[in-house]
Design a protein around this motif. Sequence first.
Motif, mmCIF file in Angstrom:
data_model
loop_
_atom_site.group_PDB
_atom_site.id
_atom_site.type_symbol
_atom_site.label_atom_id
_atom_site.label_comp_id
_atom_site.label_asym_id
_atom_site.label_seq_id
_atom_site.Cartn_x
_atom_site.Cartn_y
_atom_site.Cartn_z
ATOM 1 N N GLY A 53 -20.753 9.310 16.881
ATOM 2 C CA GLY A 53 -20.896 10.013 15.245
ATOM 3 C C GLY A 53 -20.595 11.745 15.589
ATOM 4 O O GLY A 53 -20.176 12.227 14.674
ATOM 5 N N ARG A 54 -20.260 11.700 16.839
ATOM 6 C CA ARG A 54 -19.801 12.575 17.396
ATOM 7 C C ARG A 54 -18.439 12.932 16.950
ATOM 8 O O ARG A 54 -17.980 13.799 16.706
ATOM 9 N N VAL A 55 -17.521 11.763 17.363
ATOM 10 C CA VAL A 55 -16.667 11.872 16.911
ATOM 11 C C VAL A 55 -15.768 12.045 15.496
ATOM 12 O O VAL A 55 -15.022 12.553 14.865
ATOM 13 N N GLY A 66 -21.969 1.587 18.165
ATOM 14 C CA GLY A 66 -22.618 2.531 17.916
ATOM 15 C C GLY A 66 -22.056 2.801 15.885
ATOM 16 O O GLY A 66 -22.607 4.391 15.261
ATOM 17 N N TRP A 67 -22.355 2.127 15.059
ATOM 18 C CA TRP A 67 -21.874 2.752 13.755
ATOM 19 C C TRP A 67 -23.072 1.916 12.925
ATOM 20 O O TRP A 67 -23.958 1.578 13.596
ATOM 21 N N SER A 68 -23.266 3.002 12.029
ATOM 22 C CA SER A 68 -24.407 2.826 10.957
ATOM 23 C C SER A 68 -24.207 3.083 9.684
ATOM 24 O O SER A 68 -22.585 2.992 9.407
ATOM 25 N N GLU A 69 -24.896 2.328 8.519
ATOM 26 C CA GLU A 69 -23.655 2.406 6.573
ATOM 27 C C GLU A 69 -23.015 4.220 6.536
ATOM 28 O O GLU A 69 -22.509 3.804 6.297
ATOM 29 N N SER A 70 -24.379 5.034 7.157
ATOM 30 C CA SER A 70 -24.199 6.198 7.139
ATOM 31 C C SER A 70 -22.097 6.604 7.674
ATOM 32 O O SER A 70 -22.035 7.205 6.982
#
Length: 840
Positions: A584-586, A612-616
């Motif tokens: 998310g930070r990257v 570390g991924w999510s759909e968003s």
Amino acid sequence: MRIRGLKKLVRMVSILLFVFLFACSFLFACSESYAQRYHATPADMFATVDGFQAELVYDVPSKTQGSWVSLTVDPKGRLLACDQYGGLFRVDVSGAEGAASKQVVEKMQVDLVGAQGLLCAFGSLYANVNIRTEDSNTNACGLWRLTDTTGDDQYDKKEHLVPLDGGSEHGPHALILSPDGERILMCAGNNTPLPAAITRSRVPRVWGEDHLLGRMPDARGHNANRMAPGGFVASVKPDGSDLELIATGFRNEYDIAFNHHGELFSYDADMEWDIGTPWYRPTRINHVISGAEFGWRNGTGKWPDYYPDSFGAAVNIGPGSPTGICFGYGAKFPPKYQRALFVADWSYGNLYAVHLEPSGSSYTGSYETFATAAPLPATDLVVHPDGMLYFTVGGRGTQSGLYRIRYVGDESVEPDVALEQGTASASLRDLRNTIEATHVSPIASTVDLAIENLGHEDRAIRFASRTALELRGVDVLRHQVLKLEDKQARILVVVALARHGTEADKPAALAALNQIDWDGLSIHQRTDMLRAYSLVAIRLGGIASDEAMPILDKLNSRFPSGDKQIDRELAALLVYLNAPEIVGRVVTQMEQSPSQQSQIHYAFVLRESKQGWSESLFERYFSWFRDIQSARGGASFGGFIENIKTAALGNVPEQIKTKLADVIDPPSSDEAAEVSAPRPLVKEWTVDELEDVVANPSTIDLQRGKSVFAEAQCFKCHRMGYEGGILGPDLTGAGGRFTPHDLLVAMIEPSKEISDQYGATQFLTDDGRVVVGRVVNLSGDKLRVMTNMLDPASQTSVDRRTIEQAKPARNSMMPQGLLDTFTREEIADLVAYLRSGGKI
């Protein structure tokens, strides 16, 4: 009467025939004169530094004498030149005004073709041949020695001293004499494998690709199978024996030159297809110190200059195709230009004068356009004993010519013999040279001397010291890795140990790094540490999850740091270590970075990330690929972006792909452009209307100034600090050189004053076409002209034979009206950002 009339008729016919033949011969002579005068770019088309004058010495007849690519001076002051695909020619320039003619241009009798390096030394002519022929025994690639054994002023004996595997444009190149006059140095591009018979190497023979997150080959397949060490510089004795490897990691350095201090320099090539990407490296002047590695790797793999195991550049030039170089020593020029390093850019048609300045034990400097014309595919250059700079144009079958530049100004041209002595830089250079001497002949004190200077504040001394330690063997490194108290020294010994060690060395290497306090490090020490961690992971068996914990405790909270250089390396290492919430930070950094180069870097870093991924997050990440469609770059730019996206899609679950189908496969770029509305026009600003608000702003918002710099597309062509493009001038120091008024003029009236380096040429063709742009490539009679700096891959082809007129364009290639969609306050913030040097 009939006979008399017949005689009169015959006489008239004879007169008419004579007139006809005379006219034909006159027209032929005129046409030949015209072709000879204008086939090569006329001298009056040149723009030079004030006080200098360019002259066309000889227009090479291409059908019989080819296209000249190398040049040297023989002991009698004659020039020797070689055709890229043909033979050797000798040119006598001792006539009136040094002019040559067909009668004094002699085709040499020796069977030699395709030499891209020539050197007269040790009573012989040395030639570095770079062409494959049917008779590989007679004309094989590599270093040849030619000798006149009969005294008839012709070379009749040929010896093949050093075989090389060449034949491409990145093959064997220049030859020069060492400062002590005892050895011959040669260079070669990255398509030339190392010679088989290397006696010794100053470069530790442990080169590798060394990419923490892998590397993608060029999107068009160029050099995909070419691996480290890349191009090289080596030296040999006069008989070709005792071959010593001096430096590696070049792309395609065509020439090398020594300065008065015995320091070696090269002008290395870029990969123009990479323009617009974070791995693009501009053409640059390299200070070739002993054992140097310059980090060329194929595709996305070029190492950045700041890596501790890559020595970097002394001066970055920009896009181009480097060819010949030489210092101005011996030229009847003002002292400034006697000391200059003259370098030739084949594609953009420039001769640059590079003004090197000592910086510690190494060098930095500046450069200026010394002479330019369009087209001007300059290939090689030498200072002649007559005090003038001679250079050839040619290559790839283009029209060849021999030119010279003389000084006609009023300054003194007395020989400049002043050498820098007794200064801090001289002392540091002496120290580095002392350490470098141990690269050749290790002595008992080598280890102590190297360790003592491994943490030196001077980067070149640190590099030489680490190289000296590596050449002494891995046991020395193992013995020192946990003993060193100096932080910089400890980091670099871990770099060395990782390059030479085994997996058994990993615990000690990680312990040595983990004990170092991040807060106490400078910016370059932090990037050195991040590279050291990466090399441990790459070379010593990876970093397991338990080994990663102390590293994450130290570094995870540091991203983002606000420093672009550190953040790029932190992002890669933290993604590799699967740091919590790093994806998310990257993604956020990718979205917020103002330059497309930084955005592409972060997208590249995330392409193989599986955790570390999510759909968003997937939606945000793949939306970026839609937004980047409007970006432009070199010929491989679009392919790289597509390949990054393809790699990333391999890690997306099928159900997510289905939900995000419209994001992953968006409308075409044309349709997307219609959706994205342009900024509305505010006003067609003039300098007078903005002068007061820029000189006396009520408030300053540097962050907004940076945003305006990005929205106005300035980052596409200009560099600000570590970010941006290189097609236009680097603006990092512009605020220190120009007033607010000057900056406004440059942006609002870009055509008021155009630098020769960034000027365009207007071509008028015989079919009425007008093409305005910069020549960026040539082949035979075909010119490739870049007409839009915002889209460097889009080029127009111009047949040189159809050109009726070529002259400098009156308009700048910088687009007009870039500020017309911004308010007064936004423009004031932009100028403030420029004056800050990009510091916020």
